[in-house]
Scaffold this active site. Sequence first.
Site, PDB file in Angstrom:
ATOM      1  N   ARG A 134       0.821  -1.226   0.000  1.00 15.04           N
ATOM      2  CA  ARG A 134       0.000   0.000   0.000  1.00 15.04           C
ATOM      3  C   ARG A 134       0.852   1.271   0.000  1.00 15.04           C
ATOM      4  O   ARG A 134       0.423   2.328   0.477  1.00 15.04           O
ATOM      5  CB  ARG A 134      -0.978   0.021   1.172  1.00 15.04           C
ATOM      6  CG  ARG A 134      -1.940  -1.131   1.122  1.00 15.04           C
ATOM      7  CD  ARG A 134      -3.177  -0.895   1.951  1.00 15.04           C
ATOM      8  NE  ARG A 134      -4.060  -2.041   1.831  1.00 15.04           N
ATOM      9  CZ  ARG A 134      -4.000  -3.103   2.609  1.00 15.04           C
ATOM     10  NH1 ARG A 134      -3.140  -3.158   3.587  1.00 15.04           N
ATOM     11  NH2 ARG A 134      -4.831  -4.097   2.421  1.00 15.04           N
ATOM     12  N   LYS A 156       1.351  11.451 -11.213  1.00  8.31           N
ATOM     13  CA  LYS A 156       0.547  10.502 -11.984  1.00  8.31           C
ATOM     14  C   LYS A 156       1.377   9.254 -12.242  1.00  8.31           C
ATOM     15  O   LYS A 156       2.541   9.347 -12.624  1.00  8.31           O
ATOM     16  CB  LYS A 156       0.116  11.113 -13.320  1.00  8.31           C
ATOM     17  CG  LYS A 156      -1.068  12.060 -13.201  1.00  8.31           C
ATOM     18  CD  LYS A 156      -1.592  12.448 -14.576  1.00  8.31           C
ATOM     19  CE  LYS A 156      -2.739  13.425 -14.463  1.00  8.31           C
ATOM     20  NZ  LYS A 156      -3.185  13.929 -15.772  1.00  8.31           N
ATOM     21  N   GLU A 198       6.507  20.121 -24.926  1.00  7.28           N
ATOM     22  CA  GLU A 198       5.898  20.277 -23.593  1.00  7.28           C
ATOM     23  C   GLU A 198       6.421  21.558 -22.919  1.00  7.28           C
ATOM     24  O   GLU A 198       5.686  22.223 -22.202  1.00  7.28           O
ATOM     25  CB  GLU A 198       6.183  19.063 -22.704  1.00  7.28           C
ATOM     26  CG  GLU A 198       5.496  17.780 -23.127  1.00  7.28           C
ATOM     27  CD  GLU A 198       3.983  17.720 -22.837  1.00  7.28           C
ATOM     28  OE1 GLU A 198       3.450  18.603 -22.146  1.00  7.28           O
ATOM     29  OE2 GLU A 198       3.353  16.770 -23.336  1.00  7.28           O
ATOM     30  N   LYS A 257       4.440  23.340 -13.112  1.00  2.00           N
ATOM     31  CA  LYS A 257       3.728  22.076 -12.892  1.00  2.00           C
ATOM     32  C   LYS A 257       3.466  21.853 -11.402  1.00  2.00           C
ATOM     33  O   LYS A 257       2.370  21.448 -11.011  1.00  2.00           O
ATOM     34  CB  LYS A 257       4.514  20.902 -13.489  1.00  2.00           C
ATOM     35  CG  LYS A 257       3.848  19.580 -13.225  1.00  2.00           C
ATOM     36  CD  LYS A 257       3.467  18.822 -14.447  1.00  2.00           C
ATOM     37  CE  LYS A 257       2.548  17.653 -14.130  1.00  2.00           C
ATOM     38  NZ  LYS A 257       2.713  16.532 -15.020  1.00  2.00           N
ATOM     39  N   GLU A 267      -6.893  16.856 -10.806  1.00  2.00           N
ATOM     40  CA  GLU A 267      -7.325  17.327 -12.125  1.00  2.00           C
ATOM     41  C   GLU A 267      -8.824  17.624 -12.190  1.00  2.00           C
ATOM     42  O   GLU A 267      -9.516  17.246 -13.133  1.00  2.00           O
ATOM     43  CB  GLU A 267      -6.943  16.288 -13.195  1.00  2.00           C
ATOM     44  CG  GLU A 267      -6.818  16.903 -14.571  1.00  2.00           C
ATOM     45  CD  GLU A 267      -6.258  15.939 -15.627  1.00  2.00           C
ATOM     46  OE1 GLU A 267      -5.187  15.355 -15.386  1.00  2.00           O
ATOM     47  OE2 GLU A 267      -6.891  15.814 -16.668  1.00  2.00           O
ATOM     48  N   ARG A 271      -5.575  21.764 -13.227  1.00  2.00           N
ATOM     49  CA  ARG A 271      -4.647  20.792 -13.832  1.00  2.00           C
ATOM     50  C   ARG A 271      -5.062  20.405 -15.254  1.00  2.00           C
ATOM     51  O   ARG A 271      -4.245  19.977 -16.054  1.00  2.00           O
ATOM     52  CB  ARG A 271      -4.524  19.550 -12.935  1.00  2.00           C
ATOM     53  CG  ARG A 271      -3.407  18.625 -13.384  1.00  2.00           C
ATOM     54  CD  ARG A 271      -3.069  17.567 -12.356  1.00  2.00           C
ATOM     55  NE  ARG A 271      -1.944  16.766 -12.806  1.00  2.00           N
ATOM     56  CZ  ARG A 271      -1.265  15.935 -12.041  1.00  2.00           C
ATOM     57  NH1 ARG A 271      -1.586  15.797 -10.773  1.00  2.00           N
ATOM     58  NH2 ARG A 271      -0.252  15.237 -12.525  1.00  2.00           N
ATOM     59  N   ASN A 275      -3.458  19.760 -20.359  1.00  2.00           N
ATOM     60  CA  ASN A 275      -3.797  18.948 -21.530  1.00  2.00           C
ATOM     61  C   ASN A 275      -3.864  19.777 -22.814  1.00  2.00           C
ATOM     62  O   ASN A 275      -4.294  19.273 -23.848  1.00  2.00           O
ATOM     63  CB  ASN A 275      -5.146  18.241 -21.310  1.00  2.00           C
ATOM     64  CG  ASN A 275      -5.038  17.183 -20.232  1.00  2.00           C
ATOM     65  OD1 ASN A 275      -4.070  16.439 -20.187  1.00  2.00           O
ATOM     66  ND2 ASN A 275      -6.001  17.146 -19.329  1.00  2.00           N
ATOM     67  N   HIS A 278      -3.310  18.293 -26.261  1.00  2.47           N
ATOM     68  CA  HIS A 278      -3.233  16.836 -26.101  1.00  2.47           C
ATOM     69  C   HIS A 278      -4.442  16.084 -26.668  1.00  2.47           C
ATOM     70  O   HIS A 278      -4.338  14.889 -26.915  1.00  2.47           O
ATOM     71  CB  HIS A 278      -3.039  16.459 -24.628  1.00  2.47           C
ATOM     72  CG  HIS A 278      -1.624  16.657 -24.161  1.00  2.47           C
ATOM     73  ND1 HIS A 278      -1.010  17.899 -24.172  1.00  2.47           N
ATOM     74  CD2 HIS A 278      -0.694  15.780 -23.699  1.00  2.47           C
ATOM     75  CE1 HIS A 278       0.231  17.763 -23.706  1.00  2.47           C
ATOM     76  NE2 HIS A 278       0.448  16.493 -23.420  1.00  2.47           N
ATOM     77  N   HIS A 282      -3.059  13.198 -28.647  1.00  2.00           N
ATOM     78  CA  HIS A 282      -3.249  11.772 -28.347  1.00  2.00           C
ATOM     79  C   HIS A 282      -3.862  11.040 -29.537  1.00  2.00           C
ATOM     80  O   HIS A 282      -3.466   9.913 -29.866  1.00  2.00           O
ATOM     81  CB  HIS A 282      -4.151  11.595 -27.119  1.00  2.00           C
ATOM     82  CG  HIS A 282      -3.437  11.884 -25.831  1.00  2.00           C
ATOM     83  ND1 HIS A 282      -4.077  12.399 -24.729  1.00  2.00           N
ATOM     84  CD2 HIS A 282      -2.143  11.739 -25.477  1.00  2.00           C
ATOM     85  CE1 HIS A 282      -3.197  12.555 -23.742  1.00  2.00           C
ATOM     86  NE2 HIS A 282      -2.015  12.163 -24.180  1.00  2.00           N
ATOM     87  N   HIS A 294       5.386  11.717 -29.002  1.00  2.00           N
ATOM     88  CA  HIS A 294       4.384  12.434 -28.202  1.00  2.00           C
ATOM     89  C   HIS A 294       4.489  13.948 -28.415  1.00  2.00           C
ATOM     90  O   HIS A 294       3.497  14.620 -28.715  1.00  2.00           O
ATOM     91  CB  HIS A 294       4.560  12.082 -26.720  1.00  2.00           C
ATOM     92  CG  HIS A 294       3.616  12.814 -25.824  1.00  2.00           C
ATOM     93  ND1 HIS A 294       2.276  12.522 -25.766  1.00  2.00           N
ATOM     94  CD2 HIS A 294       3.812  13.860 -24.966  1.00  2.00           C
ATOM     95  CE1 HIS A 294       1.685  13.341 -24.907  1.00  2.00           C
ATOM     96  NE2 HIS A 294       2.594  14.155 -24.401  1.00  2.00           N
TER      97      HIS A 294
HETATM   98  N1  GLY Z   1       0.788  15.225 -17.883  1.00  2.00           N
HETATM   99  C1  GLY Z   1      -0.268  16.044 -17.420  1.00  2.00           C
HETATM  100  C2  GLY Z   1      -0.460  15.969 -15.941  1.00  2.00           C
HETATM  101  O1  GLY Z   1       0.400  15.483 -15.226  1.00  2.00           O
HETATM  102  O2  GLY Z   1      -1.457  16.399 -15.457  1.00  2.00           O
END
Ligand code: GLY
Length: 387
Positions: A134, A156, A198, A257, A267, A271, A275, A278, A282, A294
């Site tokens: 955990r 993430k 990016e 960030k 998000e 956040r 995107n 994206h 994507h 990417h």
């Molecule tokens: N890659 C976008 C984020 O981390 O929210």
Amino acid sequence: MSLAFHKFHEGPIIRLRWTTQTDLQSRVAVGVGARQHLVECLAQLKVGKRVLLLYPSALAATWGEEIEKLLDQSDYQVSVLQMPDGEIGKSLECLSEIWDTLQLHCLDRTDTIVALGGGALTDLAGFAASTYLRGINLVLLPTTLLAQVDAAIGGKTGINLISGKNLAGTIYTPQAVIVDPAYLSTLPTRDFTSGLAEVIKYALLENTIAGASEYKIGPRRFFDILSESLPNINEEDSVEHIHPLLPGIITSCIKMKLATVAADLREANLRRCLNLGHTLGHALEKVSDYKLAHGEAVAIGLVFATRLAVKKNLIGEEALNRLTTLLEDVSLPLEIPGEYDKQAISQSMLHDKKRAGEKIKLILPKGEIGSVDYSYEIPTSEIAHCL
Ligand code: GLY
């Protein structure tokens, strides 16, 4: 938990602290040579004596061996697991191999996974660290520009399922992220250029992030800094030596960030702006069968979003011209390559998770460079036409 930053390193290494609403904390150190301070960092984190070191096989003979030696000379008991390179490693099989190795070497909750590699590896390592017992400690050493400014920052984690990318994942804050621009010296030019997309994305978000988080805009706009400096940070600079402006550029992206993630970890709001570019990006990656990198796909997505914003009178044509000039200067693509079917691309965009019924939410530049509307709704019927 607190880390005495002043003791972390005496030198030109910038230390950033990231505290989220959930009170999780992560430390980010940025600087050429920061990687040499891994052992010091582990000591300051007061983690247990067992470490599982993960890196992709492509880095084994270079950076992998270097970190392994560094840890071997310390009093940590180190086990090493080499993973496949890239997205293929973000699989249930690799995840299970990591869990089994952690068990085999008896790592407990006080111990640490140290992951050296690009975004795919840091995602996989994060998922393993967040789920084993955990949650065990996690220290990331991102080696690509994309991972340094984005993937390894913000918590993430994820693996790919047969049905799609990143469909299983968690949000899990690493204890530390060590960002060493020296790693970029061996990055293939195409990967470095891809990462710049990016970086440019952050310049298109700076005002919006500053308006909704603790990020402070400096005396000069990030877009102006990039327009002036990126054309000089060319292939030779990135491969032969680290351009002196690069650590500062990376730090600015990370600051944006971290501030965004601190304001909106899950998000729900701000956040989402990350995107930008994206939704089309994507879809393009998928339709090109991942032949487009990417960042290349994101660059085309940034132009698409800005062109659409001009069409909708959200922003002036000059913003579009400045963006396309900058992208061209760093050899990033602007247009969807002719060989890819626009119908298939628009279909793929409609499957995006930002779709809500007959509308799709896009992030569009608005007002001036640096500002976006991050919930602009556009009818799905318009998407094919916009392309
Ligand atoms: N890659 C976008 C984020 O981390 O929210």
